[in-house]
Structures are given as C-alpha cells and as structure tokens.
Design an enzyme around this catalytic site. Structure first.
Site, PDB file in Angstrom:
ATOM      1  N   GLY A 115     -18.208   7.865  -3.153  1.00  0.00           N
ATOM      2  CA  GLY A 115     -17.069   7.837  -4.078  1.00  0.00           C
ATOM      3  C   GLY A 115     -17.215   6.673  -5.044  1.00  0.00           C
ATOM      4  O   GLY A 115     -18.311   6.125  -5.217  1.00  0.00           O
ATOM      5  N   ASN A 116     -16.104   6.267  -5.632  1.00  0.00           N
ATOM      6  CA  ASN A 116     -16.141   5.237  -6.680  1.00  0.00           C
ATOM      7  C   ASN A 116     -16.796   3.939  -6.216  1.00  0.00           C
ATOM      8  O   ASN A 116     -17.671   3.389  -6.900  1.00  0.00           O
ATOM      9  CB  ASN A 116     -14.711   4.986  -7.179  1.00  0.00           C
ATOM     10  CG  ASN A 116     -14.617   3.774  -8.069  1.00  0.00           C
ATOM     11  OD1 ASN A 116     -14.369   2.665  -7.608  1.00  0.00           O
ATOM     12  ND2 ASN A 116     -14.862   3.962  -9.345  1.00  0.00           N
TER      13      ASN A 116
ATOM     14  N   GLY B 224     -20.675   6.950   2.181  1.00  0.00           N
ATOM     15  CA  GLY B 224     -19.735   7.308   1.119  1.00  0.00           C
ATOM     16  C   GLY B 224     -20.455   7.434  -0.211  1.00  0.00           C
ATOM     17  O   GLY B 224     -21.511   6.815  -0.429  1.00  0.00           O
TER      18      GLY B 224
ATOM     19  N   LYS C 104       0.857  -1.192   0.000  1.00  0.00           N
ATOM     20  CA  LYS C 104       0.000   0.000   0.000  1.00  0.00           C
ATOM     21  C   LYS C 104       0.880   1.225   0.000  1.00  0.00           C
ATOM     22  O   LYS C 104       2.010   1.185   0.516  1.00  0.00           O
ATOM     23  CB  LYS C 104      -0.881   0.021   1.245  1.00  0.00           C
ATOM     24  CG  LYS C 104      -2.100   0.884   1.095  1.00  0.00           C
ATOM     25  CD  LYS C 104      -3.132   0.150   0.257  1.00  0.00           C
ATOM     26  CE  LYS C 104      -4.459   0.831   0.206  1.00  0.00           C
ATOM     27  NZ  LYS C 104      -5.480  -0.130  -0.249  1.00  0.00           N
TER      28      LYS C 104
HETATM   29  N1  GLU Z   1      -6.996   0.213  -3.760  1.00  0.00           N
HETATM   30  C1  GLU Z   1      -7.808  -0.936  -3.986  1.00  0.00           C
HETATM   31  C2  GLU Z   1      -7.905  -1.807  -2.737  1.00  0.00           C
HETATM   32  O1  GLU Z   1      -7.749  -1.353  -1.626  1.00  0.00           O
HETATM   33  C3  GLU Z   1      -7.345  -1.691  -5.198  1.00  0.00           C
HETATM   34  C4  GLU Z   1      -5.932  -2.144  -5.127  1.00  0.00           C
HETATM   35  C5  GLU Z   1      -5.426  -2.624  -6.473  1.00  0.00           C
HETATM   36  O2  GLU Z   1      -6.173  -2.608  -7.419  1.00  0.00           O
HETATM   37  O3  GLU Z   1      -4.258  -2.985  -6.509  1.00  0.00           O
HETATM   38  O4  GLU Z   1      -8.214  -2.957  -2.827  1.00  0.00           O
END
Ligand code: GLU
Length: 428
Positions: free
Chosen positions: A221-222, A219, A107
């Site tokens: 958002g997306n 929320g 992350k």
């Molecule tokens: N950010 C998204 C998650 O928390 C997607 C991560 C990704 O696609 O690598 O799962």
C-alpha cells in the site's frame, strides 16, 4: 494472523504500563494515560446504490490532547473494532510526542470493506462520518487524516461536508487532502520516506553500508510503496513483497532475487495494494505463501501492512541474516515476539517512531493550510528528514546510554513528554 485472543488495546496498555513503571509515573498520570480521554461510537446510515439502506458503525477515539489538538487517521476496515481504534489513538499520542510535534493522539474508523463499495457509497460513508462527528473535531480540537484504505479523495469529501455544515472554508480541519485542494506536496510519500530516513540512520549506527543490504516488505500500500522506492533509490534492494489477495482471501509473497520493480508491480496492483498473481508471474515474479516475506535471508524487514503480524508463532522464522526491523505499520509486533527480537539482538525501529513521517507531514500540511501558503516539495521533505532524523537520534542515544531496547527508549521519551504536559496543565 487469526489469533482470536489478540487485543490491540490490551497490548498498547501493557506497553504503556511497562514504561510507566520504569518512569515511576504517579498513579493519577497512569490512570489518565492508560485510557482514552473521550470516545465516540455511532451509526452512519447510507443509501446504497441498489436503493437499500445500510447502517455502518463509526468510531473516533481521542486519547490525549495535552500537547495539542488530537491527530490521527480514519481507517476503513471490515475488522475494525473499538479496541483497535483505542490502541491506535494511544499510539498516535506517543507518535506525535516522540517526533515532538504539538499535537495529541486520536484515531477513527468505520467497519466497512471498500473492496465491496462503490465510490458513491464511500462518499456517503465519509459524509455520514462527518455529520456524526462535526461538533467534536476541528482544526483546534481534533484533526483527522487518511489511514488504512482511506485516501486524499476521502479526506476531501469529509472536508467538503464539514465546510457545508459550518458555511465556511476550514482547510486545517483535515490533512492528507489532495495537492491543489489544501494538501501538502510530499504527504503521499511522507510515511514511507520517513521509514527509510530512520532505516538510513539505523544502518549508519550499525556500521552497515546501505548499498550492500537487501530487504523484504510486508504490504504494498501507500507506506510500503514509497518506502521501497526511497530505499532502492539510496542503493538497497527489495527482493520480496507480500500483499493481501481479495479474491483468495489470503496473502501471497512476490519474490524477485534481482530486486522488485515497484513501477512494474504497480501496473497490476489495485487501489488497495493487491497485486494480480497471474500478471506478476508472467513478469517473472516467484509467487510464495503470504508468510514468506518474514523468512527471507535479508538484512532488513519492513512490516508495512497491519497490526499483529510478527507473533510468537512466526518470530522464530526470521532469518539469522536480519539485522534491522523497521515497523511501517502500527502495532505489527506483539509484546512476546518483541522479547524474542530483543533477545536476538535485532535492532528494531518501533512503529510510532518509524512511521511518524505521515503525521509529521500532516502537521506541516496543517501549518500550510492555516497560513494558506504552500511550500515546495523539497522544502517539505527536507523538513521531514530533519524531524525524523533528530527523533531517531534522540531515541537511539537514550537506548545506547541506558542499554534499552529501542521500543522502550521511544516509549520513555514520548510518555515523559506527555506526562509533563499533563502535569504542566495541572491535570495531574
Ligand atoms: N494515519 C497515519 C498514522 O497512523 C497518519 C496520521 C495523520 O497524518 O494524522 O500515523
């Protein structure tokens, strides 16, 4: 929630320790998995539009890559901390393992507030992040993606900077790219749709007809937007959404008994999912305090905003009608609130299963990018449904057989797979 004692990494470790105990993991595996393997913290100097220089703090944490290259988003958030990124990287490891895709967990983040940045300044942050991290990421190493307040455009700026540094095209470096620029059809919808694929399966298991159900969502958002769309398409009704108001620095609930209309709300929603109150009121929405989403007499709650939202201080406000909670966000429920939810017998689809659709589609995107051959949208979403449904079924079968809370069952499956990979590689 402004609980100062809340530490997401301590929470992720507590969840891990509990599962490790039941799984009887050996000491070395526990030690390896309760800490990230690698962490990067760095400064990103940016020349702002007014000519001044500003330094932003950036992070990338690679929790575990025993099952494949690290995978996980990059968040832009003013309250980002290294501990939040650590927790989220650990959850990514479990997320990729529970849906059984050959990727590890990472992350990233930057402490910044895109509400107060111009597009050019955001581009500089993206390029600066890559300049600091280029040596330590890559299609076979660690693959970033969008997350809170980052988008396809941010991913493309990052990819471009990386390709300039290395002098070659590397579309497999990053996912969540724009369609037509190495992105996958269906990636935008994937996380929200994935949440609803698991909701559909859970209601089936509970013997509840989805057409008879109502939901409240935190929320807009997306994730929330596409979850609402698919849920309404298959017959459910969302009566309330809540979102953050940047001007007032607090959140509000938007309620319509007859069902909210995401297309209508989108007309007065900013790019961060913030809804304009006055325009919503004019369109017939009741404006409620931000906490109201949790108190609605609905069948389904979808927290799809940030971590630390369902806590001991508000869990009792969940209505008795609620049968199912699907965690669209990462880490929305604290462990003490979790216990109360389990005691009340509410069925919970844990975050790293419910919202795994995003990373699953990212995996499909990477496969397509590496082949330089792109699939039709129906093919992508069909494959996504198969993956999410089978992951849900494996977890719920274990939960039923061993009489476990769904979160615990998901942890056992994910941690067992990662521990096995570490053992097979000879690490533990
Ligand atoms: N950010 C998204 C998650 O928390 C997607 C991560 C990704 O696609 O690598 O799962």
């Amino acid at each position: 929630m402004d609980d100062k004692s809340y530490n997401p990494f301590a929470m992720a470790q507590a969840q891990f320790d509990k599962a490790a105990e039941v799984l009887n993991l050996d000491a070395a595996t526990r030690q390896l998995l309760r800490q990230p393997m690698r962490e990067y913290q760095f400064s990103i100097p940016v020349r702002m539009d007014d000519g001044t220089a500003k330094i932003f703090r950036g992070f990338r944490v690679q929790h575990n890559d025993a099952r494949g290259p690290g995978k996980g988003g990059i968040r832009f958030h003013p309250q980002e901390t290294i501990d939040t990124v650590r927790a989220l990287s650990m959850w990514m490891t479990w997320k990729c393992a529970v849906v059984d895709i050959p990727l590890g967990g990472s992350k990233g983040g930057v402490i910044c507030d895109p509400h107060n940045l111009s597009s050019r300044e955001e581009e500089q942050i993206c390029r600066g992040w890559i300049r600091q991290m280029a040596k330590f990421i890559g299609a076979q190493v660690d693959v970033p993606a969008p997350d809170v307040m980052t988008s396809a455009q941010h991913m493309l700026w990052m990819l471009d900077e990386y390709e300039v540094i290395y002098g070659q095209k590397s579309p497999g470096l990053i996912t969540g790219k724009p369609v037509g620029m190495g992105g996958s059809l269906g990636r935008t919808e994937a996380t929200g749709y994935g949440v609803i694929f698991t909701v559909r399966e859970a209601f089936k298991e509970l013997g509840v007809e989805i057409k008879q159900t109502t939901a409240s969502v935190q929320g807009f958002g997306n994730v929330a937007q596409f979850a609402i769309r698919l849920y309404q398409q298959i017959g459910g009704k969302v009566i309330c959404v809540s979102c953050w108001d940047q001007n007032d620095q607090k959140s509000y609930g938007f309620k319509k008994e007859s069902g909210i209309d995401p297309d209508e709300l989108l007309k007065f929603t900013d790019r961060f999912g913030g809804i304009n109150k006055d325009k919503a009121r004019e369109a017939g929405y009741e404006i409620l305090p931000g906490s109201a989403w949790l108190e609605q007499p609905v069948d389904l709650l979808i927290p799809a905003a940030l971590e630390n939202q369902i806590t001991v201080s508000n869990v009792e406000h969940i209505a008795t009608s609620v049968k199912l909670i699907a965690e669209g966000a990462n880490g929305p429920t604290t462990p003490d609130a979790d216990q109360k939810i389990a005691a009340r017998g509410i069925f919970l689809i844990p975050d790293f299963l419910a919202n795994a659709g995003g990373v699953t589609c990212s995996y499909f995107e990477q496969v397509q990018s590496n082949m330089n051959y792109y699939w039709e949208k129906d093919e992508v979403l069909g494959k996504l449904d198969v993956k999410m449904t089978s992951a849900f079924q494996a977890v719920s079968e274990l939960a039923r057989k061993r009489k476990l809370f769904m979160r615990d069952a998901a942890y056992y499956i994910a941690i067992s797979r990662v521990a096995q990979a570490c053992k097979d590689r000879g690490w533990t």
